[in-house]
Design a protein around this motif. Structure first.
Motif, short mmCIF file in Angstrom:
data_model
loop_
_atom_site.label_atom_id
_atom_site.label_comp_id
_atom_site.label_asym_id
_atom_site.label_seq_id
_atom_site.Cartn_x
_atom_site.Cartn_y
_atom_site.Cartn_z
N GLU A 5 15.18 23.77 20.72
CA GLU A 5 14.57 24.50 19.95
C GLU A 5 14.03 23.58 18.70
O GLU A 5 14.90 22.73 18.08
N ASN A 13 17.79 22.58 17.18
CA ASN A 13 18.75 23.12 17.90
C ASN A 13 18.75 22.82 19.53
O ASN A 13 17.64 22.85 20.08
N HIS A 15 20.13 24.61 23.43
CA HIS A 15 21.01 25.85 23.75
C HIS A 15 21.39 25.29 25.26
O HIS A 15 20.63 25.15 26.18
N GLY A 17 23.57 26.66 29.20
CA GLY A 17 23.71 27.65 29.69
C GLY A 17 23.68 27.27 31.51
O GLY A 17 23.43 26.22 31.78
N GLY A 257 24.26 36.64 25.35
CA GLY A 257 23.42 35.89 26.14
C GLY A 257 23.33 36.03 27.44
O GLY A 257 23.20 35.16 28.68
N ILE A 274 23.46 32.22 28.33
CA ILE A 274 23.23 31.42 27.18
C ILE A 274 24.83 31.09 26.68
O ILE A 274 25.43 32.08 26.32
N ASP A 276 26.12 29.74 24.26
CA ASP A 276 26.33 30.03 22.93
C ASP A 276 26.42 31.39 22.42
O ASP A 276 26.47 32.17 21.37
N GLY A 278 23.60 33.52 22.28
CA GLY A 278 22.53 33.85 21.65
C GLY A 278 21.32 34.43 22.52
O GLY A 278 21.34 34.18 23.73
N PRO A 281 16.85 32.43 23.02
CA PRO A 281 16.16 31.59 24.15
C PRO A 281 16.02 32.48 25.49
O PRO A 281 15.14 31.85 26.34
#
Length: 332
Positions: A5, A13, A15, A17, A257, A274, A276, A278, A281
């Motif tokens: 990101e 950031n 991410h 996954g 996620g 994902i 985290d 979230g 993404p």
């Protein structure tokens, strides 16, 4: 790492996954990260959790329409059309919103929430994004003459039927699946990511399942195809994906996620987590998966190019950065 990101051209950031791509035989075809990563399926499992509504005969008995069955698989946004459909189901089965055990939340859709406030009404369980699947579960209990109180409990016949259906479709023994409570108080199931993907591949092609279960899958999937407006808000990525591919792809998001889809033409299921939890993404990751697999790149996916490298907007609407996919699928 799945996604960087960025903001002002530097990484803000990352991410992490995992991805699994599986065919209807249960064969792992592609992966990224750990395809055995354990995760709760959350609301991505709703098409499977809704199967007993058809299998018990409740859907036929109560004359459920495509819209009814679609809302029973939904993580809806609480718009009036969603609330009205849930209330219609409850009326058909002789129940009302007070019989739902999903808890009270405000409508997810901001406009609908504001309209509710202006009208002087208070949020009730029907506003909960999971009220549709709860209404469908209640319908099976009513049809079979079971006690409707406590239908969310793992030891209730309603949830025992649901658990058996989920385990069967994802290719696991029920005894091997750990359960927890989802946000709406029904059980959710903890499993390897590749089995989530296999479950979605079997929604595309119910290979190895009984004829009655295959017929129920076809009824549920057809309803979701025909009425994606009941499954979620029309501007949500999953709804756009379904519309763009016109029945070839069916997608369902879960909380924290989780995102799953199938490609009916290739007879594969895809599951993404994902790490985290979230959701931001997910659209860029799914678009990149489809690009790498060559699915819809010359056609439907062209309608969704804004998600290839999705812009991150601030409050005034200015693009301040991007979601940049940074992974390469590996053949299993």
């Amino acid at each position: 790492m799945l996604v960087e990101e960025t903001r002002a051209s530097v990484v803000d950031n990352v991410h992490l996954g995992h991805i699994a791509v599986v065919n209807a035989d249960g064969t792992l075809l592609y992966q990224y990260g750990d395809p055995n990563y354990m995760t709760y399926g959350r609301s991505a499992l709703k098409p499977m959790q809704a199967l007993p509504i058809v299998e018990t005969g409740a859907a036929e008995h109560f004359s459920f329409s495509d819209a009814d069955l679609a809302i029973c698989c939904a993580s809806h946004s609480g718009e009036e059309r969603h609330r009205s459909r849930v209330r219609a189901i409850l009326s058909q089965i002789g129940k009302d919103g007070h019989d739902l055990e999903c808890g009270v939340t405000d409508p997810v859709n901001k406009t609908s929430h504001e309209e509710l406030i202006r009208s002087g009404q208070q949020a009730d369980p029907v506003c909960n994004c999971c009220s549709g699947v709860h209404a469908g579960m209640l319908a099976t209990a009513v049809y079979l003459g079971e006690n409707t109180q406590g239908y969310t409990h793992a030891d209730h016949p309603v949830q025992q039927r649901v658990a058996e259906a989920v385990a069967d479709v994802v290719g696991l023994q029920l005894k091997d699946i750990h359960t927890g409570l989802d946000g709406c108080d029904i059980p959710t199931y903890y499993m390897p990511l590749k089995h989530l993907a296999w479950g979605f591949a079997r929604l595309a092609r119910p290979k190895g399942l009984s004829a009655s279960r295959a017929n129920a899958i076809e009824r549920i999937v057809s309803a979701m195809d025909r009425r994606p407006d009941m499954v979620t808000e029309k501007n949500i990525y999953s709804a756009k994906l379904i519309r763009a591919f016109q029945g070839r792809i069916l997608a369902k998001e879960g909380a924290k996620g989780v995102f799953c889809l199938f490609d009916r033409e290739r007879e594969i299921g895809i599951a993404l987590k994902i790490a985290d939890g979230g959701a931001e993404p997910i659209p860029s990751v799914v678009n990149e998966i489809l690009h790498q697999l060559g699915i819809g790149t010359k056609g439907p996916l062209e309608e969704l190019t804004s998600y290839d490298r999705e812009g991150i907007k601030n409050a005034p609407g200015h693009i301040v950065g991007y979601m940049e996919p940074k992974f390469k699928l590996v053949r299993a």
